[in-house]
Write a protein that holds these residues in place. Sequence first.
Motif, PDB file in Angstrom:
ATOM      1  N   ILE A  78      -0.575 -13.204  -7.637  1.00 36.25           N
ATOM      2  CA  ILE A  78       0.977 -13.391  -8.413  1.00 36.25           C
ATOM      3  C   ILE A  78       2.129 -12.949  -7.570  1.00 36.25           C
ATOM      4  CG2 ILE A  78      -0.190 -12.868 -10.540  1.00 36.25           C
ATOM      5  CD1 ILE A  78       0.831  -9.720  -9.903  1.00 36.25           C
ATOM      6  N   LYS A  79       1.820 -12.517  -6.144  1.00 38.84           N
ATOM      7  CA  LYS A  79       2.980 -12.196  -5.364  1.00 38.84           C
ATOM      8  C   LYS A  79       4.320 -12.998  -5.426  1.00 38.84           C
ATOM      9  CE  LYS A  79       4.099  -9.407  -1.338  1.00 38.84           C
ATOM     10  NZ  LYS A  79       3.878  -8.865  -0.130  1.00 38.84           N
ATOM     11  N   THR A  86       8.875  -6.232  -9.434  1.00 42.36           N
ATOM     12  CA  THR A  86       7.719  -6.207 -10.381  1.00 42.36           C
ATOM     13  C   THR A  86       6.465  -6.187  -9.744  1.00 42.36           C
ATOM     14  OG1 THR A  86       9.177  -7.240 -12.018  1.00 42.36           O
ATOM     15  CG2 THR A  86       6.882  -7.457 -12.028  1.00 42.36           C
ATOM     16  N   HIS A  87       6.383  -6.675  -8.495  1.00 42.64           N
ATOM     17  CA  HIS A  87       5.144  -6.713  -7.972  1.00 42.64           C
ATOM     18  C   HIS A  87       4.773  -5.299  -7.486  1.00 42.64           C
ATOM     19  CE1 HIS A  87       2.121  -7.467  -4.431  1.00 42.64           C
ATOM     20  NE2 HIS A  87       1.681  -8.380  -5.179  1.00 42.64           N
ATOM     21  N   GLU A  88       5.513  -4.626  -6.809  1.00 44.48           N
ATOM     22  CA  GLU A  88       5.640  -3.236  -6.307  1.00 44.48           C
ATOM     23  C   GLU A  88       5.097  -2.339  -7.498  1.00 44.48           C
ATOM     24  OE1 GLU A  88       9.098  -1.788  -4.554  1.00 44.48           O
ATOM     25  OE2 GLU A  88       8.997  -3.085  -3.076  1.00 44.48           O
ATOM     26  N   ILE A  93       0.383   0.329  -9.969  1.00 46.29           N
ATOM     27  CA  ILE A  93      -0.340   0.547 -11.526  1.00 46.29           C
ATOM     28  C   ILE A  93      -2.060   0.225 -10.949  1.00 46.29           C
ATOM     29  CG2 ILE A  93      -1.028  -0.215 -13.635  1.00 46.29           C
ATOM     30  CD1 ILE A  93       2.030  -0.378 -14.453  1.00 46.29           C
ATOM     31  N   CYS A  94      -1.918  -0.949 -10.245  1.00 45.35           N
ATOM     32  CA  CYS A  94      -3.510  -1.324 -10.286  1.00 45.35           C
ATOM     33  C   CYS A  94      -4.177  -0.319  -9.312  1.00 45.35           C
ATOM     34  CB  CYS A  94      -3.471  -2.766  -9.555  1.00 45.35           C
ATOM     35  SG  CYS A  94      -3.055  -3.912 -10.694  1.00 45.35           S
ATOM     36  N   VAL A 156      -0.702  -4.136 -18.118  1.00 43.47           N
ATOM     37  CA  VAL A 156      -1.073  -4.925 -16.593  1.00 43.47           C
ATOM     38  C   VAL A 156      -2.455  -5.293 -16.503  1.00 43.47           C
ATOM     39  CG1 VAL A 156      -1.074  -4.538 -14.279  1.00 43.47           C
ATOM     40  CG2 VAL A 156       0.658  -3.489 -15.574  1.00 43.47           C
ATOM     41  N   LEU A 157      -3.419  -4.400 -17.302  1.00 43.44           N
ATOM     42  CA  LEU A 157      -4.834  -4.790 -17.256  1.00 43.44           C
ATOM     43  C   LEU A 157      -4.950  -6.108 -18.103  1.00 43.44           C
ATOM     44  CD1 LEU A 157      -7.387  -4.199 -16.142  1.00 43.44           C
ATOM     45  CD2 LEU A 157      -7.856  -2.678 -18.347  1.00 43.44           C
TER      46      LEU A 157
END
Length: 401
Positions: A78-79, A86-88, A93-94, A156-157
């Motif tokens: 998704i980067k 947003t990616h950070e 979170i992941c 996010v999950l």
Amino acid sequence: MKGHIRERSPGHWAIVLDVGEIDPKTGKKKRKWHSFSGTKREAQKECSRLITALDQGSYVEPTKQTVAEFLDEWLTFIKPSVAPKTHERYAEICRKGLAPLIGNVMLSKLKTDRIDVAFTTALTAPRVDHRIKKDSDQREPLPPLAPRTVHHYRRVLVKALGQAVTWERLSRNPATATTSPKVERQKMLAYDVSQTATLLETLRPTRMFIPILLAVTCGLRRGEILALRWRHLELGDNRRQMSIEESAEQTDDGVRYKEPKSGRARTVALSASTVAELKAHRVRQAEEQLRLGLRPDGNSFVVAQVDGQPLQPRSLTHEWVRVLGKTSLPRIRFHDLRHTHATQMLSAGVHPKIASERLGHSNIGITLDLYSHVMPGMQADAAEQVDVALQAAISSERQGK
């Protein structure tokens, strides 16, 4: 399709599925093997479920990929399609949130109940602070995660596992059926008119005065203030306005300038007093930079360092906390100055549609939802105004008779 189970050891079974195809290398029927733990009856049910999935075309190949490994793969995928910030956030979170909770579970065996248990644990169990103090080998326990944090984990999950379904790693998304934690709405903080006046007069001698002024009189966001250039401003007597075209966003790679949060530029009208303050600021800033041999122009930042370089968003926040700490005013976030402007607008009777356009909300519903606490007083005033007009008409009607 056919299938059967074999007991490997007490409570552990092998589910063998006959695919129906012949392997050209061995001449034998192709088979798919699954491991299963539970009773014989449960193993038989799982075997039946897998056979049905094969028949219906929803069968998913078994894989030993863990949830943590999949999340890393998803983050890479998704980067290119999301904003750097947003990616950070997704990555944090992941890797720091979801991976410690369910990262070691095999993706193909991740079930809704396992996720619910993990989230319940995060909401109730103390965490371990892995930062070891210099004078101690003990690690301080931290309080459980806040419901809002776990809510973000879940969102996010759900998004990540939705991609796993698309890639046919899972037959369904187990996160969609999980129970979302109850998140209490945060109380909106804002200064009243008197406190706002105290704030402006107290901090007038500091370099924070103009950022604060733009927040409390124009409702600008932090990033919008720091991306504002002099060419975006019109400070004439007949035309007093600014154009919000960019927003500064700080990432691990530095500051980048992007379109405003709503996705489109907007025009914000300026009051006469705000224009006067901005004109005086422009003169001071030009004198300051000329002493350093710099010649400011339309591309110069309105809020800048002494040498004309732009400020970083985090630096502005840190300075706000520092200067506010020297006052007797209640401690609020810099972003709450924007809420201050919105609250004072609505309390003064400004139509929510105008307030929405001024604040840069994508639709009026956001404004009404965020500032509904201001509405009861407005409704009471409206009821009184309508009643006054109605009673006057009734009185006129009676006198006419």
